[in-house]
Design a protein around this motif. Structure first.
Motif, PDB file in Angstrom:
ATOM      1  N   LYS A 136       0.952  -1.501  -0.049  1.00 31.53           N
ATOM      2  CA  LYS A 136       0.036   0.661  -0.147  1.00 31.53           C
ATOM      3  C   LYS A 136       0.937   1.306  -0.286  1.00 31.53           C
ATOM      4  N   GLU A 141       1.789   7.319  -6.429  1.00 28.79           N
ATOM      5  CA  GLU A 141       0.509   7.818  -7.081  1.00 28.79           C
ATOM      6  C   GLU A 141       0.930   9.120  -7.048  1.00 28.79           C
ATOM      7  N   TYR A 194      -1.002  -4.479  -4.926  1.00 29.74           N
ATOM      8  CA  TYR A 194      -1.553  -3.806  -3.542  1.00 29.74           C
ATOM      9  C   TYR A 194      -2.793  -4.960  -3.780  1.00 29.74           C
ATOM     10  N   ASP A 195      -3.723  -4.086  -5.334  1.00 33.92           N
ATOM     11  CA  ASP A 195      -5.179  -5.388  -5.486  1.00 33.92           C
ATOM     12  C   ASP A 195      -4.713  -6.674  -5.089  1.00 33.92           C
ATOM     13  N   LYS A 201      -0.452  -0.228  -7.458  1.00 34.76           N
ATOM     14  CA  LYS A 201      -1.918  -0.732  -7.518  1.00 34.76           C
ATOM     15  C   LYS A 201      -2.415  -2.151  -7.583  1.00 34.76           C
ATOM     16  N   TYR A 228       2.689   3.502 -11.070  1.00 28.72           N
ATOM     17  CA  TYR A 228       1.287   3.584 -10.239  1.00 28.72           C
ATOM     18  C   TYR A 228       0.701   2.377 -10.439  1.00 28.72           C
ATOM     19  N   LEU A 229       0.002   2.215 -10.952  1.00 29.03           N
ATOM     20  CA  LEU A 229      -0.428   1.283 -11.795  1.00 29.03           C
ATOM     21  C   LEU A 229      -0.044  -0.544 -11.729  1.00 29.03           C
ATOM     22  N   MET A 264       2.657   1.928  -3.519  1.00 28.07           N
ATOM     23  CA  MET A 264       1.182   1.986  -4.086  1.00 28.07           C
ATOM     24  C   MET A 264       0.936   3.880  -4.073  1.00 28.07           C
ATOM     25  N   LEU A 265       0.724   4.070  -2.536  1.00 30.65           N
ATOM     26  CA  LEU A 265       0.677   6.091  -2.872  1.00 30.65           C
ATOM     27  C   LEU A 265       1.931   6.226  -2.940  1.00 30.65           C
TER      28      LEU A 265
END
Length: 426
Positions: free
Chosen positions: A130, A137, A186-187, A183, A179-180, A133-134
């Motif tokens: 996470k 972003e 993370y997912d 993410k 970023y993708l 990912m942040l």
């Protein structure tokens, strides 16, 4: 039939003669002779015949090796008793033990991989993904703003070069992809392993478990065990010898109960009944009869002798831990060989032999007391301790069974009650 005088000692006989002879010399009657008696019976019996048979174990097996190997242990000798599951011999297992240890280690690795998948992603790893990912972003937003400024300066104000604008656009696109990617990671971490991955891991564990089990089963085959209680009757190998797959190691026989196998002619087979109790006399123990039961009748005859094998099951007896009845002994068994009939029976001890024909003494009661009269008989079928008699004897008559060989016709007697001591007169 009496051949001894179990109820009268030598001293009592001498005393009787000392009393009787003077009385006879004086013309006086001798005192009543003490005897034992039994009542004549009438019951159904069957004609019986003796058949010779051979003692066989109820179970006998040749233990063989399922694998090739060197014999390093043989734990019993011929004649030793073995229990069900006992290890008779051991083959060398050093190489296969190493393979088994390696297979177990690989199995542990596969199980750990499966456990990791089933437990899913750890919370700390999800927090780490996470954070990445942040961060991606935030960088994406910054580079998108930078690209927008560079495009504005290039398109509207004409104060920057195309190279600077292109660099800003490229950096922004790369930030978006980063970023993708963060993410997506993370997912995936939040979702955990896919069901297909867990299924694959389970399959790998099962495959390795099968390999381990196969090696373990092969190791068991290097130990030769018996599958029933019995005795070692033959050794087929020794320590240091090479055992081939399928080759014999030892022979075990179950002798706690044995079968006397007798061949019965076809004309007698209809009268033999499974389940009937019979008496077995083994030649090695002629004075010790054994009780047996007709266990089975083989429905297939020997075409040469026209006889059917009949098994009589006998419970063995142990002496000093060894079976009395041994495989290969011979003996007789009395089996029914004719129709049942009603017969007049007396104890065998009532028959007096030595004359022109068998005879017995029947008790005659009168007001003056009891005397005996001799009755000639023909003897017929035996029924354990009784024997069939044919003659002037009726059911209910009393016959002399002890002391009968000293009697004379018409002699007075006195009956010794059965409750008196067996050593009367001693």
């Amino acid at each position: 039939m009496n051949t001894t005088y179990p109820y009268f000692s030598l001293a009592s006989i001498v005393l009787t003669l000392a009393i009787v002879l003077p009385l006879q010399a004086q013309g006086k009657a001798a005192p009543p002779a003490p005897v034992r008696t039994a009542v004549v019976q009438q019951k159904e019996i069957a004609t019986q015949k003796p058949f010779v048979g051979t003692v066989r174990p109820t179970q006998q097996a040749i233990l063989g090796s399922a694998v090739d190997g060197r014999v390093i242990e043989f734990n019993y000798e011929e004649g030793d008793r073995v229990e069900n599951g006992a290890a008779i011999a051991q083959l060398l297992t050093q190489t296969i033990n190493l393979q088994w240890e390696a297979a177990k280690a690989e199995l542990n690795v596969r199980k750990a991989e499966l456990e990791e998948l089933e437990n899913g992603t750890r919370p700390e790893e999800i927090e780490q993904m996470k954070a990445r990912m942040l961060a991606a972003e935030a960088r994406k937003r910054y580079l998108e703003l930078r690209r927008k400024r560079a495009e504005d300066l290039y398109n509207n104000q004409k104060v920057t070069s195309a190279e600077v604008r292109d660099e800003a656009v490229s950096a922004a696109d790369a930030a978006i992809q980063a970023y993708l990617e963060a993410k997506a990671a993370y997912d995936l971490g939040v979702a955990g392993p896919r069901a297909e991955q867990i299924a694959q891991a389970k399959a790998r564990v099962a495959m390795q478990q099968a390999v381990t089990n196969e090696l373990e089963d092969r190791i068991k085959k290097y130990t030769i065990r018996t599958r029933f209680d019995g005795y070692i009757v033959k050794k087929a190998t020794e320590v240091g010898a090479w055992a081939s797959a399928g080759g014999p190691i030892a022979e075990v026989a179950h002798l706690d109960s044995v079968d006397l196998v007798a061949n019965v002619p076809e004309q007698d087979i209809p009268y033999v009944q499974v389940g009937r109790e019979v008496t077995v006399v083994v030649f090695a123990y002629k004075d010790k009869p054994f009780k047996g039961t007709v266990f089975s009748i083989n429905p297939s005859a020997d075409v040469r002798s026209r006889t059917f094998p009949v098994k009589i099951r006998v419970k063995n007896e142990m002496v000093d831990g060894k079976p009395m009845l041994k495989s290969g002994m011979m003996g007789n068994v009395l089996l029914q060989a004719g129709e049942r009939k009603t017969a007049t029976l007396v104890p065998k001890d009532a028959i007096v032999l030595g004359g022109a024909a068998p005879m017995l003494y029947v008790v005659v009661k009168s007001a003056d007391g009891m005397t005996v009269k001799p009755v000639a008989v023909k003897v017929g079928e035996a029924d354990e301790s009784l024997i069939e008699v044919i003659g002037e004897v009726q059911p209910g008559d009393q016959v002399v069974t002890r002391g009968n060989e000293r009697l004379r016709p018409g002699q007075a007697i006195t009956i010794i009650p059965p409750t008196e001591s067996q050593s009367v007169g001693s």
